[in-house]
Scaffold this motif. Structure first.
Motif, short mmCIF file in Angstrom:
data_model
loop_
_atom_site.label_atom_id
_atom_site.label_comp_id
_atom_site.label_asym_id
_atom_site.label_seq_id
_atom_site.Cartn_x
_atom_site.Cartn_y
_atom_site.Cartn_z
N ARG A 161 47.64 28.31 19.44
CA ARG A 161 48.13 28.58 18.17
C ARG A 161 47.54 27.88 17.11
N LYS A 162 47.42 26.64 17.28
CA LYS A 162 46.75 25.48 16.32
C LYS A 162 45.37 25.95 16.11
N LEU A 163 44.72 26.01 17.16
CA LEU A 163 43.12 26.40 17.09
C LEU A 163 42.96 27.68 16.60
N SER A 164 43.86 28.58 16.76
CA SER A 164 43.42 29.96 16.15
C SER A 164 43.84 30.08 14.86
N HIS A 165 44.89 29.12 14.34
CA HIS A 165 45.10 29.09 12.82
C HIS A 165 44.09 28.40 12.04
N ASP A 166 43.79 27.08 12.67
CA ASP A 166 42.74 26.37 12.08
C ASP A 166 41.32 26.87 11.90
N HIS A 167 40.93 27.75 13.03
CA HIS A 167 39.45 28.20 13.00
C HIS A 167 39.57 29.58 12.33
N GLU A 221 50.09 15.73 24.19
CA GLU A 221 50.40 16.87 24.95
C GLU A 221 49.51 17.88 24.87
N GLU A 222 49.04 18.47 23.85
CA GLU A 222 48.14 19.54 23.47
C GLU A 222 46.81 19.17 23.82
N ILE A 223 46.33 17.89 23.67
CA ILE A 223 45.06 17.70 24.41
C ILE A 223 45.04 17.64 25.70
N LEU A 224 46.09 17.05 26.35
CA LEU A 224 46.18 17.15 28.03
C LEU A 224 46.27 18.72 28.37
N ARG A 248 54.37 25.61 27.17
CA ARG A 248 54.64 25.13 25.77
C ARG A 248 53.48 24.52 25.24
N PRO A 249 52.94 23.35 25.82
CA PRO A 249 51.95 22.38 25.29
C PRO A 249 50.53 23.33 24.89
N LEU A 250 50.42 24.12 25.88
CA LEU A 250 49.02 24.82 25.67
C LEU A 250 49.04 26.08 24.69
N ARG A 272 36.89 36.62 30.34
CA ARG A 272 38.31 36.76 29.93
C ARG A 272 39.30 36.56 31.13
N ARG A 273 38.97 37.02 32.29
CA ARG A 273 39.81 36.86 33.55
C ARG A 273 39.85 35.31 33.90
N HIS A 274 38.68 34.58 33.72
CA HIS A 274 38.62 33.51 34.06
C HIS A 274 39.68 32.49 33.19
N GLU A 275 39.78 33.06 31.88
CA GLU A 275 40.49 32.25 30.95
C GLU A 275 41.89 32.50 31.18
N PHE A 276 42.58 33.61 31.56
CA PHE A 276 43.64 33.78 32.01
C PHE A 276 44.10 32.75 33.40
N GLN A 277 43.16 32.83 33.98
CA GLN A 277 43.29 31.93 35.51
C GLN A 277 43.46 30.46 35.03
N ALA A 278 42.32 30.02 34.11
CA ALA A 278 42.70 28.84 33.68
C ALA A 278 43.90 28.31 33.03
N ASP A 279 44.31 29.32 32.37
CA ASP A 279 45.54 29.16 31.24
C ASP A 279 46.69 28.95 32.29
N ALA A 280 46.71 29.92 33.43
CA ALA A 280 47.62 29.77 34.24
C ALA A 280 47.84 28.63 35.10
N TYR A 281 46.78 28.00 35.33
CA TYR A 281 46.63 26.71 36.13
C TYR A 281 47.02 25.53 34.91
#
Ligand SMILES: [Zn+2]
Length: 412
Positions: free
Chosen positions: A376-382, A268-271, A369-371, A351-360
């Motif tokens: 969270r996992k990426l921020s933690h791991d990196h 789900e996270e990958i999707l 939830r999945p995103l 950064r605006r584009h990132e918000f738009q892609a997140d909303a999509y």
């Protein structure tokens, strides 16, 4: 030193100003590491992660500051000793005409810059990244990557530089013609990158048939996003950090997932990450970025055309006459503060584009939830900075800080 030459004063203010701005912003950002983590991020950054995170971020900042300080010192020393004028005079002695001489000057300066950066790249990879458990790169891969980059610069960059220098020596409308030429080159590069350039560095293997591939194709079909192929990329040969990307456009477009992403994330996270990437595409972010890049290039070339006409501009660096190749190198120094300004704009758009892609992605996945889980996992791991200073975000961040992305995904 010639304080009556305005070009000299502007160039010196440019290099010193940008260096100190970067330094102050880095220090402000480091100071923020001491703050308690906000409650909504406490799960993402548990107590035991925070110490690791502080050490990792301050080690990285140390390399950055040393790299910038060494670069500044080398530049000032070279300038002070009349290096630019001597280099130009030596190259002129070869007697190969102004255009080829100009390209040689550019090649020498680029090579010097990349050699100067090499120890810091090694320190970052085998010192910082290694100590914190991210590095997977061998010295062999490291050397191979750098040699390939240099070869690419020689094969692609120098002929392009030759054309630009030729235009500035022979064409009255050089900025316009150079702009058209470089615009064509950037479109060609965007198209070539996934097929020709990236495979030089990364190995692409098709994702094998199975539930993940099925699910990806189902998602792409549902979002009406034609996918030519889904590849796995061997990111694990360089770093344990995970990533996914799209490259190219039209028929050369490909989805690539880092093998490290597959290891650490559920389906789900990958999707959700893929839906975010498809969102960039659906919102036409690639052509928008290309257009912004071309607009900046137009501005730069217009200013370059103006600077190259002024013997005072060259005199500020101790160079006689108005040789265009050297002018290109020197203009790069003068352009720094303006580059920071156009960078601010580009990053704000990104950064605006990132918000738009997140909303999509939230719409595509039927919820945030999945995103949110994978971010969270990426921020933690990196070990990403939990609450970067706003100035650092403006100046360096192409992606909004985690807390802002989570808040936006949570909002209704
Ligand atoms: Zn994105």
């Amino acid at each position: 030193m010639n304080l009556s030459n305005p070009w000299f004063v502007a160039a010196l203010a440019a290099v010193l100003g940008v260096f100190h701005l970067e330094l102050v912003v880095r220090l402000l950002n480091l100071a923020r590491l001491g703050r308690p983590v906000p409650p909504e991020l406490e799960d993402t950054y548990p107590e035991e992660t925070r110490e690791k995170l502080q050490a990792y971020i301050s080690d990285g900042a140390r390399v950055d500051v040393m790299r910038e300080a060494t670069g500044l010192a080398a530049l000032l020393l070279f300038w002070w000793c009349g290096g630019f004028g001597t280099l130009q005079a030596e190259v002129n002695l070869l007697g190969w005409g102004p255009v080829t001489s100009g390209v040689i000057v550019i090649a020498v300066m680029m090579l010097a810059q990349s050699l100067l950066g090499l120890p810091f790249a090694a320190w970052d990879t085998f010192g910082v990244e290694e100590r914190h458990g991210f590095n997977r790169m061998t010295w062999r891969t490291f050397a191979g990557d750098h040699l390939k980059s240099l070869a690419l610069m020689a094969v692609l960059g120098l002929p392009a530089a030759w054309v630009v220098v030729w235009l500035f020596h022979h064409e009255p409308l050089a900025p316009l013609h150079a702009w058209l030429f470089l615009a064509a080159v950037s479109v060609l590069m965007t198209w070539l990158a996934p097929r020709v350039l990236m495979p030089l560095f990364l190995k692409f293997t098709p994702l094998e048939a199975g539930p993940l591939r099925e699910a990806i194709l189902e998602l792409a079909g549902r979002l009406q996003f034609p996918v030519q192929e889904v590849s796995i990329v061997d990111g694990s040969r360089r770093s344990s950090k995970a990533n996914a990307f799209f490259a190219g456009f039209g028929r050369t477009r490909r989805i690539a997932l880092f093998d490290t992403l597959l290891q650490n994330h559920g389906q789900e996270e990958i999707l959700a990450i893929l839906a975010h990437e498809i969102g960039h595409n659906k919102c036409r972010h690639v052509p928008v970025n290309l257009a912004l890049g071309l607009a900046e290039m137009g501005l730069m070339l217009a200013l370059l055309g103006w600077a190259l006409k002024s013997p005072d501009f060259f005199a500020a660096f101790g160079v006689r006459g108005t040789p265009a190749g050297m002018g290109l190198v020197l203009f790069g120094i003068l352009y720094q503060p303006l580059g920071v300004l156009t960078g601010l704009l580009g990053l704000a758009v990104s950064r605006r584009h990132e918000f738009q892609a997140d909303a999509y992605a939230r719409r595509a996945m039927g919820g945030g939830r999945p995103l949110m889980d994978s971010l969270r996992k990426l921020s933690h791991d990196h070990l990403s900075h939990p609450q970067p200073h706003p100035l650092a975000v403006w100046l360096h961040y192409s992606h909004p800080p985690l807390a802002e992305r989570l808040a936006a995904l949570n909002r209704d």
